[in-house]
Design an enzyme around this catalytic site. Structure first.
Site: not given
Ligand SMILES: [Mg+2]
Length: 272
Positions: A8, A10, A213
């Site tokens: 991922d 961001d 996250d």
């Protein structure tokens, strides 16, 4: 066995607030030096991901807009791609989701029919989007170049909105900052599975890692061999539907680096 790392952006490879990759850069180089593909798999659009690829010297396929499409550099795979693709610039594209025009039309219809007031990327000038996202103007312009999704930045949404959205074939993904509307077909896990098929066709059996996250990385975690969850800025881990990922004891890009060294690194430790 060849390894592939999906990540991922961001809040994982990039700092959630500053979008900085200062603390993940070395781990990216670690993978580059060992010729281990690093595949971005994020809500970000093609133009944004290309800017980060360029900055980090990454030249691998990438998955855009929450699993809506896979961009593959032409000639990357020697074997022909056994899926429908179209060509754009130097890429072959596999589309999993729906074009942005269709999504914008559906959102506009619902906004009118349900008398809601909210604003999307396409309603705002780049200057305002840049303030809203805390990005410089050029980054905001890239973020606005959506091809397969639309984000609702501000305003009110009702439960009815989400129900009606579902009926017309779309879903809303709550992101770190706002709601993003994509086709129900768009799926990070599905896109990863398609791409893994291409790697397997090329290299035989492969071993995959996924680093994220957020709950919206759960689909990615389910599609890879070894998933890893980094901490959010408050030092906590996102609560997943099912605790399937290795918990990394560090935040964002720091966590990305630790995950790379802990999972992919041991076999290469002497070379660090
Ligand atoms: Mg994230």
């Amino acid at each position: 066995m060849k390894k592939i790392v999906f990540t991922d952006l961001d809040g994982t490879l990039l700092d959630l607030k500053s979008y900085s990759y200062a603390r993940s850069r070395e781990a990216v180089e670690f993978l580059q030096n060992r010729e281990i593909p690093l595949v971005f798999c994020s809500s970000k659009a093609r133009a944004e991901q290309l800017a980060y690829q360029e900055a980090l010297g990454v030249h691998h396929p990438f998955i855009v807009e929450n699993g809506s499409a896979i961009y593959i550099p032409k000639g990357y795979f020697k074997q022909p791609i056994p899926f429908n693709t179209y060509h754009i610039n130097q890429f072959e594209v596999i589309v999993v989701g729906e074009p942005v025009e269709t999504i914008r039309e559906a959102i506009a219809n619902l906004r009118e029919n349900l008398r809601l007031s909210f604003l999307c990327y396409c309603d705002l000038p780049a200057e305002e989007v840049s303030m809203y996202l805390g990005m410089d103007l050029n980054s905001a312009r890239r973020a606005m170049q959506r091809e397969f999704s639309e984000s609702i930045l501000q305003g009110s949404l009702s439960q009815r909105f989400f129900m009606e959205l579902d009926k017309v074939g779309f879903r809303s993904i709550p992101g770190s900052r706002f709601q993003t509307i994509v086709s129900k077909q768009a799926h990070k896990g599905r896109a990863i599975e398609l791409l893994l098929k291409l790697y397997e066709q090329e290299w035989g059996e492969v071993w995959s890692y996924g680093i994220g996250d957020h709950v919206n990385d759960y689909e990615m975690f389910k599609a890879v061999n070894e998933p890893a969850l980094v901490q959010r800025p408050n030092g906590e881990w996102a609560v997943l539907e099912e605790p399937c990922a290795r918990l990394i004891n560090a935040i964002g890009p720091e966590g990305f680096s630790q995950a790379v060294y802990a999972m992919v690194g041991p076999q290469h430790r002497q070379a660090v």
